[in-house]
Scaffold this motif. Structure first.
Motif, PDB file in Angstrom:
ATOM      1  N   SER A 154      49.769  21.152 142.154  1.00 22.53           N
ATOM      2  CA  SER A 154      48.815  21.660 141.165  1.00 22.53           C
ATOM      3  C   SER A 154      47.728  22.491 141.842  1.00 22.53           C
ATOM      4  O   SER A 154      46.998  23.221 141.186  1.00 22.53           O
ATOM      5  CB  SER A 154      48.186  20.503 140.380  1.00 22.53           C
ATOM      6  OG  SER A 154      47.344  19.734 141.222  1.00 22.53           O
ATOM      7  N   PRO A 179      47.999  28.535 142.112  1.00 20.00           N
ATOM      8  CA  PRO A 179      47.554  27.632 141.051  1.00 20.00           C
ATOM      9  C   PRO A 179      46.053  27.339 141.136  1.00 20.00           C
ATOM     10  O   PRO A 179      45.436  26.972 140.152  1.00 20.00           O
ATOM     11  CB  PRO A 179      48.354  26.354 141.278  1.00 20.00           C
ATOM     12  CG  PRO A 179      49.314  26.620 142.368  1.00 20.00           C
ATOM     13  CD  PRO A 179      48.954  27.926 143.000  1.00 20.00           C
ATOM     14  N   SER A 186      40.621  25.667 138.850  1.00 16.27           N
ATOM     15  CA  SER A 186      41.633  25.269 137.871  1.00 16.27           C
ATOM     16  C   SER A 186      42.571  26.392 137.495  1.00 16.27           C
ATOM     17  O   SER A 186      43.553  26.171 136.824  1.00 16.27           O
ATOM     18  CB  SER A 186      40.946  24.729 136.617  1.00 16.27           C
ATOM     19  OG  SER A 186      40.142  25.726 136.043  1.00 16.27           O
TER      20      SER A 186
END
Length: 188
Positions: A154, A179, A186
């Motif tokens: 992530s 990412p 984020s």
């Protein structure tokens, strides 16, 4: 990052300790006047870099606004911070780093064995090229852990995040989707 959160917490704790030493009431600690903010900032005069003092004031702002109070830092606080920056001691300045040069990449390409006997060398060269030509930070593409199960997909790119144009398409560059970046945690 965890380090940033810890640093902000430490800056806030330092501010609270300073306020208590100055006999500032708990109510005014979390709802300080601009004068209090200026006095706190001025306590660092000649002791450190202006950017560090600004970070400490930003941590105080975070504390104040998280308690639902308005921020009272204004023109006077900005002027104090500018003065602190101009009065920073020479020890607070680092010499500029020498920029990475294409010659250094050429040296890696020339000196590392990329024949396939050691995949590590090929990975080092590929990573150096991606980081240099993509103008990236190493932390945006490399894991902090050498343990594969600790790889955070992530935050770090996967092979599927790389789009390579057809070999016949010389007008398009390869694209790497990040990412997460240092400035956009984020959304890369």
């Amino acid at each position: 990052t965890k380090e940033t959160i810890l640093r902000r917490y430490n800056y806030q704790a330092h501010y609270v300790d300073w306020c208590e030493a100055c006999h500032i009431s708990p109510t005014h600690i979390v709802d300080p006047s601009e004068t209090t903010l200026c006095n706190y900032a001025a306590s660092f005069l000649g002791k450190g870099a202006g950017g560090t003092v600004r970070a400490k004031i930003a941590a105080v702002k975070n504390l104040v606004t998280s308690k639902g109070n308005g921020w009272r830092g204004g023109t006077r606080l900005r002027e104090v911070l500018n003065g602190i920056e101009r009065a920073a001691p020479p020890s607070s300045f680092r010499p500029e780093r020498e920029p990475v040069k294409v010659d250094w990449l050429d040296l890696l390409h020339d000196e590392l064995d990329k024949s396939g006997h050691t995949a590590l060398n090929s990975c080092i060269v590929a990573c150096a090229d991606v980081v240099f030509y993509g103008q990236l930070r190493l932390g945006e593409v490399l894991s902090h852990s050498s343990i594969p199960t600790n790889y955070n997909s992530s935050k770090l790119p996967l092979v599927g995040d790389l789009t390579v144009p057809a070999k016949t398409d010389h007008s398009t560059s390869a694209k790497l989707r990040l990412p997460c970046t240092k400035t956009h945690q984020s959304r890369g």
